[in-house]
Design a protein around this motif. Structure first.
Motif, mmCIF file in Angstrom:
data_model
loop_
_atom_site.group_PDB
_atom_site.id
_atom_site.type_symbol
_atom_site.label_atom_id
_atom_site.label_comp_id
_atom_site.label_asym_id
_atom_site.label_seq_id
_atom_site.Cartn_x
_atom_site.Cartn_y
_atom_site.Cartn_z
ATOM 1 N N ASP A 18 -24.609 9.980 -38.457
ATOM 2 C CA ASP A 18 -24.452 10.512 -39.812
ATOM 3 C C ASP A 18 -23.228 11.407 -39.932
ATOM 4 N N SER A 19 -22.915 12.110 -38.875
ATOM 5 C CA SER A 19 -21.822 13.084 -38.918
ATOM 6 C C SER A 19 -20.444 12.445 -39.062
ATOM 7 N N VAL A 20 -20.346 11.140 -38.791
ATOM 8 C CA VAL A 20 -19.029 10.490 -38.852
ATOM 9 C C VAL A 20 -18.967 9.370 -39.881
ATOM 10 N N LYS A 21 -20.064 9.090 -40.546
ATOM 11 C CA LYS A 21 -20.067 8.019 -41.552
ATOM 12 C C LYS A 21 -19.034 8.307 -42.637
ATOM 13 N N GLY A 22 -18.282 7.269 -42.982
ATOM 14 C CA GLY A 22 -17.259 7.415 -44.007
ATOM 15 C C GLY A 22 -15.935 7.938 -43.484
ATOM 16 N N ARG A 23 -15.913 8.402 -42.228
ATOM 17 C CA ARG A 23 -14.673 8.923 -41.635
ATOM 18 C C ARG A 23 -14.227 8.110 -40.426
ATOM 19 N N PHE A 24 -15.157 7.635 -39.649
ATOM 20 C CA PHE A 24 -14.853 6.879 -38.431
ATOM 21 C C PHE A 24 -15.169 5.401 -38.651
ATOM 22 N N SER A 25 -14.434 4.566 -37.928
ATOM 23 C CA SER A 25 -14.660 3.134 -38.015
ATOM 24 C C SER A 25 -14.479 2.506 -36.643
ATOM 25 N N ILE A 26 -15.436 1.672 -36.242
ATOM 26 C CA ILE A 26 -15.340 0.988 -34.965
ATOM 27 C C ILE A 26 -15.027 -0.482 -35.203
ATOM 28 N N SER A 27 -14.235 -1.044 -34.312
ATOM 29 C CA SER A 27 -13.920 -2.464 -34.374
ATOM 30 C C SER A 27 -13.669 -2.947 -32.953
ATOM 31 N N ARG A 28 -13.626 -4.250 -32.799
ATOM 32 C CA ARG A 28 -13.364 -4.807 -31.472
ATOM 33 C C ARG A 28 -12.549 -6.082 -31.610
ATOM 34 N N ASP A 29 -11.792 -6.367 -30.565
ATOM 35 C CA ASP A 29 -11.028 -7.597 -30.471
ATOM 36 C C ASP A 29 -11.420 -8.244 -29.149
ATOM 37 N N ASN A 30 -12.300 -9.213 -29.193
ATOM 38 C CA ASN A 30 -12.787 -9.838 -27.962
ATOM 39 C C ASN A 30 -11.699 -10.621 -27.241
ATOM 40 N N ALA A 31 -10.706 -11.070 -27.954
ATOM 41 C CA ALA A 31 -9.596 -11.778 -27.311
ATOM 42 C C ALA A 31 -8.744 -10.823 -26.476
ATOM 43 N N LYS A 32 -8.741 -9.553 -26.856
ATOM 44 C CA LYS A 32 -7.963 -8.550 -26.134
ATOM 45 C C LYS A 32 -8.839 -7.656 -25.263
ATOM 46 N N ASN A 33 -10.138 -7.939 -25.248
ATOM 47 C CA ASN A 33 -11.067 -7.138 -24.430
ATOM 48 C C ASN A 33 -10.953 -5.643 -24.754
ATOM 49 N N THR A 34 -10.891 -5.340 -26.021
ATOM 50 C CA THR A 34 -10.659 -3.957 -26.436
ATOM 51 C C THR A 34 -11.556 -3.599 -27.620
ATOM 52 N N VAL A 35 -12.047 -2.374 -27.575
ATOM 53 C CA VAL A 35 -12.783 -1.818 -28.697
ATOM 54 C C VAL A 35 -12.009 -0.589 -29.189
ATOM 55 N N TYR A 36 -12.030 -0.389 -30.500
ATOM 56 C CA TYR A 36 -11.256 0.673 -31.116
ATOM 57 C C TYR A 36 -12.158 1.636 -31.878
ATOM 58 N N LEU A 37 -11.688 2.858 -31.956
ATOM 59 C CA LEU A 37 -12.357 3.853 -32.788
ATOM 60 C C LEU A 37 -11.298 4.509 -33.656
ATOM 61 N N GLN A 38 -11.319 4.174 -34.943
ATOM 62 C CA GLN A 38 -10.409 4.794 -35.895
ATOM 63 C C GLN A 38 -11.091 6.034 -36.470
ATOM 64 N N MET A 39 -10.439 7.173 -36.315
ATOM 65 C CA MET A 39 -11.015 8.438 -36.761
ATOM 66 C C MET A 39 -10.110 9.050 -37.826
ATOM 67 N N ASN A 40 -10.647 9.190 -39.019
ATOM 68 C CA ASN A 40 -9.905 9.747 -40.142
ATOM 69 C C ASN A 40 -10.549 11.053 -40.598
ATOM 70 N N ASN A 41 -9.775 11.838 -41.334
ATOM 71 C CA ASN A 41 -10.276 13.111 -41.852
ATOM 72 C C ASN A 41 -10.979 13.915 -40.756
ATOM 73 N N LEU A 42 -10.301 14.079 -39.665
ATOM 74 C CA LEU A 42 -10.899 14.754 -38.526
ATOM 75 C C LEU A 42 -11.171 16.218 -38.812
ATOM 76 N N LYS A 43 -12.233 16.718 -38.214
ATOM 77 C CA LYS A 43 -12.672 18.091 -38.395
ATOM 78 C C LYS A 43 -12.688 18.806 -37.033
ATOM 79 N N PRO A 44 -12.580 20.114 -37.015
ATOM 80 C CA PRO A 44 -12.642 20.826 -35.729
ATOM 81 C C PRO A 44 -13.898 20.515 -34.935
ATOM 82 N N GLU A 45 -14.994 20.254 -35.608
ATOM 83 C CA GLU A 45 -16.244 19.949 -34.904
ATOM 84 C C GLU A 45 -16.248 18.564 -34.258
ATOM 85 N N ASP A 46 -15.200 17.785 -34.515
ATOM 86 C CA ASP A 46 -15.057 16.499 -33.823
ATOM 87 C C ASP A 46 -14.416 16.668 -32.441
ATOM 88 N N THR A 47 -13.970 17.873 -32.136
ATOM 89 C CA THR A 47 -13.368 18.129 -30.836
ATOM 90 C C THR A 47 -14.362 17.854 -29.722
#
Length: 124
Positions: free
Chosen positions: A62-91
């Motif tokens: 709940d604390s990251v909904k609307g700000r963070f986004s996860i995605s993956r590229d199975n062809a590249k064997n990689t998962v991503y975490l896009q973090m927007n509107n970061l807050k100090p409590e995300d440290t």
């Protein structure tokens, strides 16, 4: 056995963005659900986001909904975490993990392979 390496952490001001990457090797990446967790000193590791093997379903704390986004590229064997509107409590140190057992994506016990972590620091 899959090995995971995170990258992309750093220092950012509040309101800024970062994108974390987690590269997998040594296993069949597409057979694993993947999650991101974070931990601060003195506290338990907590769930952030997760994604199913195909990428069709995602789960968010709940604390990251609307700000963070996860995605993956199975062809590249990689998962991503896009973090927007970061807050100090995300440290925290952010870890990616591969899910190895059934059950909830929210629980650390269902993950069997972990990266070494990458530090994210958000200044106010």
């Amino acid at each position: 056995q899959v090995q995971l390496v995170e990258s992309g952490g750093g220092l950012v001001q509040a309101g800024g963005s970062l994108r974390l990457s987690c590269a997998a090797s040594g296993g069949t990446f597409s057979s694993y659900g993947m999650g991101w967790f974070r931990q601060v000193p003195g506290k338990e590791r907590e769930f952030v986001v997760a994604i199913t093997r195909s990428g069709g379903i995602t789960y968010y704390a709940d604390s990251v909904k609307g700000r963070f986004s996860i995605s993956r590229d199975n062809a590249k064997n990689t998962v991503y975490l896009q973090m927007n509107n970061l807050k100090p409590e995300d440290t925290a140190v952010y870890y990616c993990a591969a899910k190895v057992s059934g059950g909830s994506y929210y629980y650390t016990l269902n993950y069997g392979h972990w990266g070494q972590g990458t530090q994210v620091t958000v200044s106010s």
